[in-house]
Motif scaffolding. Structure first.
Motif, PDB file in Angstrom:
ATOM      1  N   THR A   1       0.832  -1.205   0.000  1.00  0.00           N
ATOM      2  CA  THR A   1       0.000   0.000   0.000  1.00  0.00           C
ATOM      3  C   THR A   1       0.865   1.253   0.000  1.00  0.00           C
ATOM      4  O   THR A   1       0.617   2.201  -0.747  1.00  0.00           O
TER       5      THR A   1
ATOM      6  N   LEU B   1       1.035   4.153  -2.967  1.00  0.00           N
ATOM      7  CA  LEU B   1       0.794   5.564  -2.699  1.00  0.00           C
ATOM      8  C   LEU B   1       2.009   6.420  -3.055  1.00  0.00           C
ATOM      9  O   LEU B   1       1.864   7.537  -3.553  1.00  0.00           O
TER      10      LEU B   1
ATOM     11  N   HIS C   1      -3.513  19.425  -0.010  1.00  0.00           N
ATOM     12  CA  HIS C   1      -4.061  18.369   0.847  1.00  0.00           C
ATOM     13  C   HIS C   1      -4.884  18.969   1.988  1.00  0.00           C
ATOM     14  O   HIS C   1      -6.014  18.536   2.248  1.00  0.00           O
TER      15      HIS C   1
ATOM     16  N   ILE D   1     -11.782  14.065  -1.708  1.00  0.00           N
ATOM     17  CA  ILE D   1     -11.131  12.854  -1.199  1.00  0.00           C
ATOM     18  C   ILE D   1     -10.083  12.362  -2.190  1.00  0.00           C
ATOM     19  O   ILE D   1      -9.001  11.922  -1.788  1.00  0.00           O
ATOM     20  N   ALA D   2     -10.367  12.448  -3.486  1.00  0.00           N
ATOM     21  CA  ALA D   2      -9.377  12.048  -4.498  1.00  0.00           C
ATOM     22  C   ALA D   2      -8.131  12.935  -4.394  1.00  0.00           C
ATOM     23  O   ALA D   2      -7.001  12.435  -4.478  1.00  0.00           O
TER      24      ALA D   2
ATOM     25  N   GLN E   1      -7.092  14.426  -1.705  1.00  0.00           N
ATOM     26  CA  GLN E   1      -6.407  14.041  -0.474  1.00  0.00           C
ATOM     27  C   GLN E   1      -5.576  12.783  -0.674  1.00  0.00           C
ATOM     28  O   GLN E   1      -4.445  12.688  -0.181  1.00  0.00           O
ATOM     29  N   ILE E   2      -6.100  11.822  -1.405  1.00  0.00           N
ATOM     30  CA  ILE E   2      -5.360  10.581  -1.655  1.00  0.00           C
ATOM     31  C   ILE E   2      -4.148  10.858  -2.530  1.00  0.00           C
ATOM     32  O   ILE E   2      -3.058  10.348  -2.286  1.00  0.00           O
TER      33      ILE E   2
ATOM     34  N   LEU F   1      -1.388  12.626  -0.523  1.00  0.00           N
ATOM     35  CA  LEU F   1      -1.118  12.030   0.790  1.00  0.00           C
ATOM     36  C   LEU F   1       0.365  11.834   1.048  1.00  0.00           C
ATOM     37  O   LEU F   1       0.864  12.147   2.126  1.00  0.00           O
TER      38      LEU F   1
END
Length: 153
Positions: free
Chosen positions: A72, A76, A94, A144-145, A147-148, A151
């Motif tokens: 993961t 990322l 972010h 949210i996209a 933020q991802i 990240l």
């Protein structure tokens, strides 16, 4: 149901010979639903089957990512490498996207939603929500996209 007669004058200026017309008026509660037909046709994503599949997928994804945290983290970091923003700009994006998302959720849930629910007739509330919620969910999905994507940058 009780009926109240309303009196209307037949002419705009009262005269001794003016007739009174009585109309029966039955007050109707705006929150009362008179038929059993659904307000809108349920969509595929609003079915119990779709919800069950979504929950199962989310649980499987959570188990998979918790069992392989290095995979993961690698995925990322690969996403973060493709950003054209500096790390400070990515951090600012972010935080702004998180603030926008959190503020939108808080305001919609605790201020606007409750106010509209308490003060609008049921049908009007439903119509308003059917127009606002697609925009609300698009905004939240976009935030949210972001933020991802920002990240690990």
């Amino acid at each position: 149901s009780s009926q109240r007669p309303l009196a209307f004058l037949s002419s705009s200026t009262p005269s001794p010979k003016s007739r009174r017309v009585l109309l029966n008026f039955t007050p109707k509660d705006d929150n009362e639903v008179s038929d059993d037909t659904p307000f809108i046709k349920p969509a595929l994503h609003n079915s119990n089957f779709f919800r069950a599949i979504s929950i199962l997928y989310a649980l499987l994804f959570a188990v998979y990512t918790s069992s392989k945290p290095e995979a993961t983290a690698n995925a990322l970091s690969k996403l973060g490498k493709h950003l054209v923003l500096s790390s400070k700009a990515a951090a600012a994006v972010h935080m702004l996207s998180f603030g926008t998302w959190f503020g939108t959720v808080f305001y919609t849930t605790f201020v606007a939603g409750i106010t509209m629910f308490k003060n609008l007739p049921r049908r009007t509330f439903g119509t308003l929500q059917s127009k606002l919620f697609p925009l609300y969910f698009k905004l939240c999905t976009g935030m949210i996209a972001l933020q991802i994507l920002t990240l690990t940058a």
